[in-house]
Design a protein around this motif. Structure first.
Motif, PDB file in Angstrom:
ATOM      1  N   ARG A  56       1.089  -1.487  -0.179  1.00 48.09           N
ATOM      2  CA  ARG A  56       0.459  -0.061   0.205  1.00 48.09           C
ATOM      3  C   ARG A  56       1.098   1.423  -0.127  1.00 48.09           C
ATOM      4  O   ARG A  56       1.697   1.248   0.644  1.00 48.09           O
ATOM      5  N   CYS A  57       0.394   2.327  -0.702  1.00 46.52           N
ATOM      6  CA  CYS A  57       1.124   3.444  -0.585  1.00 46.52           C
ATOM      7  C   CYS A  57       0.749   4.704  -0.707  1.00 46.52           C
ATOM      8  O   CYS A  57      -0.743   4.670  -1.179  1.00 46.52           O
ATOM      9  N   THR A  58       1.203   6.027  -0.235  1.00 48.74           N
ATOM     10  CA  THR A  58       0.431   7.516  -0.152  1.00 48.74           C
ATOM     11  C   THR A  58       1.866   8.263  -1.226  1.00 48.74           C
ATOM     12  O   THR A  58       2.979   7.198  -2.005  1.00 48.74           O
ATOM     13  N   ASP A  59       1.317   9.411  -1.336  1.00 53.44           N
ATOM     14  CA  ASP A  59       2.695  10.142  -2.058  1.00 53.44           C
ATOM     15  C   ASP A  59       3.658  10.233  -1.018  1.00 53.44           C
ATOM     16  O   ASP A  59       4.997  10.341  -0.795  1.00 53.44           O
ATOM     17  N   SER A  60       3.209   9.842   1.035  1.00 53.61           N
ATOM     18  CA  SER A  60       3.829  10.728   2.032  1.00 53.61           C
ATOM     19  C   SER A  60       4.806   8.979   1.897  1.00 53.61           C
ATOM     20  O   SER A  60       6.174   9.358   2.899  1.00 53.61           O
ATOM     21  N   HIS A  61       4.566   7.469   2.413  1.00 57.02           N
ATOM     22  CA  HIS A  61       4.731   6.877   2.770  1.00 57.02           C
ATOM     23  C   HIS A  61       4.485   5.090   1.532  1.00 57.02           C
ATOM     24  O   HIS A  61       3.638   5.382   1.022  1.00 57.02           O
ATOM     25  N   VAL A  62       4.779   3.854   2.365  1.00 57.02           N
ATOM     26  CA  VAL A  62       4.678   2.964   1.831  1.00 57.02           C
ATOM     27  C   VAL A  62       4.811   2.424   3.254  1.00 57.02           C
ATOM     28  O   VAL A  62       5.576   1.932   3.706  1.00 57.02           O
ATOM     29  N   SER A  63       3.615   1.283   2.366  1.00 61.29           N
ATOM     30  CA  SER A  63       3.375  -0.261   3.724  1.00 61.29           C
ATOM     31  C   SER A  63       3.130  -1.306   2.958  1.00 61.29           C
ATOM     32  O   SER A  63       3.051  -1.611   1.361  1.00 61.29           O
ATOM     33  N   HIS A 116       2.770  -8.276 -10.803  1.00 58.04           N
ATOM     34  CA  HIS A 116       4.250  -7.481 -10.159  1.00 58.04           C
ATOM     35  C   HIS A 116       4.658  -6.269 -11.234  1.00 58.04           C
ATOM     36  O   HIS A 116       4.989  -5.343 -10.513  1.00 58.04           O
ATOM     37  N   ARG A 117       4.808  -7.020 -12.774  1.00 55.79           N
ATOM     38  CA  ARG A 117       4.935  -5.305 -13.018  1.00 55.79           C
ATOM     39  C   ARG A 117       4.299  -4.243 -12.429  1.00 55.79           C
ATOM     40  O   ARG A 117       5.347  -2.965 -12.960  1.00 55.79           O
ATOM     41  N   ARG A 118       2.999  -4.252 -12.809  1.00 58.78           N
ATOM     42  CA  ARG A 118       2.395  -3.443 -12.484  1.00 58.78           C
ATOM     43  C   ARG A 118       2.363  -2.558 -11.285  1.00 58.78           C
ATOM     44  O   ARG A 118       2.048  -1.456 -11.256  1.00 58.78           O
ATOM     45  N   ALA A 119       2.491  -3.316  -9.988  1.00 54.17           N
ATOM     46  CA  ALA A 119       2.778  -2.632  -8.812  1.00 54.17           C
ATOM     47  C   ALA A 119       3.833  -1.921  -8.649  1.00 54.17           C
ATOM     48  O   ALA A 119       4.223  -0.722  -8.227  1.00 54.17           O
ATOM     49  N   PHE A 120       5.113  -3.269  -9.675  1.00 52.06           N
ATOM     50  CA  PHE A 120       6.405  -2.366  -9.608  1.00 52.06           C
ATOM     51  C   PHE A 120       6.025  -1.380  -9.879  1.00 52.06           C
ATOM     52  O   PHE A 120       7.446  -0.134  -9.625  1.00 52.06           O
ATOM     53  N   GLU A 121       5.772  -0.711 -11.208  1.00 47.06           N
ATOM     54  CA  GLU A 121       5.811   0.403 -12.124  1.00 47.06           C
ATOM     55  C   GLU A 121       4.755   1.530 -10.988  1.00 47.06           C
ATOM     56  O   GLU A 121       5.081   2.744 -11.156  1.00 47.06           O
ATOM     57  N   GLU A 122       3.801   1.192 -10.348  1.00 46.17           N
ATOM     58  CA  GLU A 122       3.275   2.058  -9.762  1.00 46.17           C
ATOM     59  C   GLU A 122       3.721   2.747  -8.664  1.00 46.17           C
ATOM     60  O   GLU A 122       4.322   4.006  -8.069  1.00 46.17           O
ATOM     61  N   LEU A 123       4.329   1.285  -7.742  1.00 48.87           N
ATOM     62  CA  LEU A 123       5.768   1.923  -6.825  1.00 48.87           C
ATOM     63  C   LEU A 123       6.852   2.781  -6.932  1.00 48.87           C
ATOM     64  O   LEU A 123       7.201   3.415  -5.980  1.00 48.87           O
ATOM     65  N   ARG A 124       7.310   2.344  -8.300  1.00 40.10           N
ATOM     66  CA  ARG A 124       8.202   2.934  -8.860  1.00 40.10           C
ATOM     67  C   ARG A 124       8.051   4.806  -8.818  1.00 40.10           C
ATOM     68  O   ARG A 124       8.759   5.602  -8.475  1.00 40.10           O
ATOM     69  N   ARG A 125       6.750   4.539 -10.051  1.00 36.32           N
ATOM     70  CA  ARG A 125       6.874   6.141 -10.120  1.00 36.32           C
ATOM     71  C   ARG A 125       6.043   6.855  -8.625  1.00 36.32           C
ATOM     72  O   ARG A 125       6.613   8.112  -8.694  1.00 36.32           O
ATOM     73  N   THR A 126       5.102   6.218  -7.310  1.00 37.08           N
ATOM     74  CA  THR A 126       5.242   6.982  -6.646  1.00 37.08           C
ATOM     75  C   THR A 126       6.441   7.642  -5.997  1.00 37.08           C
ATOM     76  O   THR A 126       6.754   8.460  -5.279  1.00 37.08           O
ATOM     77  N   HIS A 127       7.670   6.741  -5.635  1.00 36.22           N
ATOM     78  CA  HIS A 127       8.610   7.285  -4.930  1.00 36.22           C
ATOM     79  C   HIS A 127       9.671   8.007  -5.837  1.00 36.22           C
ATOM     80  O   HIS A 127       9.168   8.697  -4.628  1.00 36.22           O
ATOM     81  N   ARG A 128       9.075   8.057  -7.235  1.00 38.77           N
ATOM     82  CA  ARG A 128      10.105   8.814  -7.393  1.00 38.77           C
ATOM     83  C   ARG A 128       9.354  10.750  -7.665  1.00 38.77           C
ATOM     84  O   ARG A 128       9.813  11.613  -7.123  1.00 38.77           O
ATOM     85  N   LYS A 129       8.286  10.079  -7.602  1.00 38.25           N
ATOM     86  CA  LYS A 129       7.807  11.532  -6.896  1.00 38.25           C
ATOM     87  C   LYS A 129       7.947  12.081  -5.597  1.00 38.25           C
ATOM     88  O   LYS A 129       7.888  13.148  -5.989  1.00 38.25           O
ATOM     89  N   ALA A 130       7.702  11.099  -5.518  1.00 43.41           N
ATOM     90  CA  ALA A 130       8.176  11.607  -3.943  1.00 43.41           C
ATOM     91  C   ALA A 130       9.414  11.285  -3.323  1.00 43.41           C
ATOM     92  O   ALA A 130       9.559  13.022  -1.976  1.00 43.41           O
TER      93      ALA A 130
END
Length: 171
Positions: A56-63, A116-130
């Motif tokens: 789970r992720c938000t703009d500020s945290h990941v769980s 895995h790839r769909r979740a990876f892309e979204e997590l990586r995009r959110t990480h870069r933005k953060a």
């Protein structure tokens, strides 16, 4: 929130099958409530394994949620998001956050880990933005982890499984 649909559906269907068996075993025609309650324990385990395992992720945290234990860290403490078979989040202290649902598997190797790839892309995009937005929140040498146990969800799951089973066993 990221869950693997096939993993989720398999655990739900297996849980329903085990619960059906438990209800039959506890029914008045068979009359064996003790084994039915043990079988229902498998249902609670399958629920925790399949339904509850996720990222789970938000703009500020990941769980990362694994078997009712949630580990939450700020994106500022995340070094990188990787996909090398298993989906993992590497923290700045070298530790990795993973999820049971997003672990490596032979089937995933054969299909190319599409979920895995769909979740990876979204997590990586959110990480870069953060990372681009966190100029005022630098890494301070220790990872700020918050580990929680989802006892309320567990109690709700136990109630949903065992209350109807108890009613059937008593009748």
């Amino acid at each position: 929130m990221f869950r693997r649909p096939a993993y989720w559906w398999f655990s739900v269907l297996a849980g329903v099958a085990f619960y059906g068996i438990a209800l039959v075993v506890a029914s008045p025609s068979v009359g064996e409530p003790a084994p039915a309650f043990v079988i229902s324990g498998v249902v609670v385990f399958l629920w925790a394994l399949g339904w509850d395992s996720s990222f789970r992720c938000t703009d500020s945290h990941v769980s990362s949620v694994n078997l009712l234990v949630t580990t939450t860290v700020p994106w500022a403490d995340v070094q990188k998001v990787t996909l090398d078979g298993a989906l993992a989040i590497t923290l700045k202290d070298g530790e990795e956050l993973g999820s049971v649902a997003f672990g490596g598997s032979l089937l995933g190797e054969m299909t190319g880990y599409r979920t895995h790839r769909r979740a990876f892309e979204e997590l990586r995009r959110t990480h870069r933005k953060a990372r681009a937005a966190r100029r005022g929140d630098p890494y301070r040498g220790t990872v700020r982890r918050k580990v929680t146990f989802a006892w309320r969800r567990l109690l709700c799951a136990i109630a949903v499984v065992y209350v109807p089973l108890t009613v059937v066993a008593v009748l």
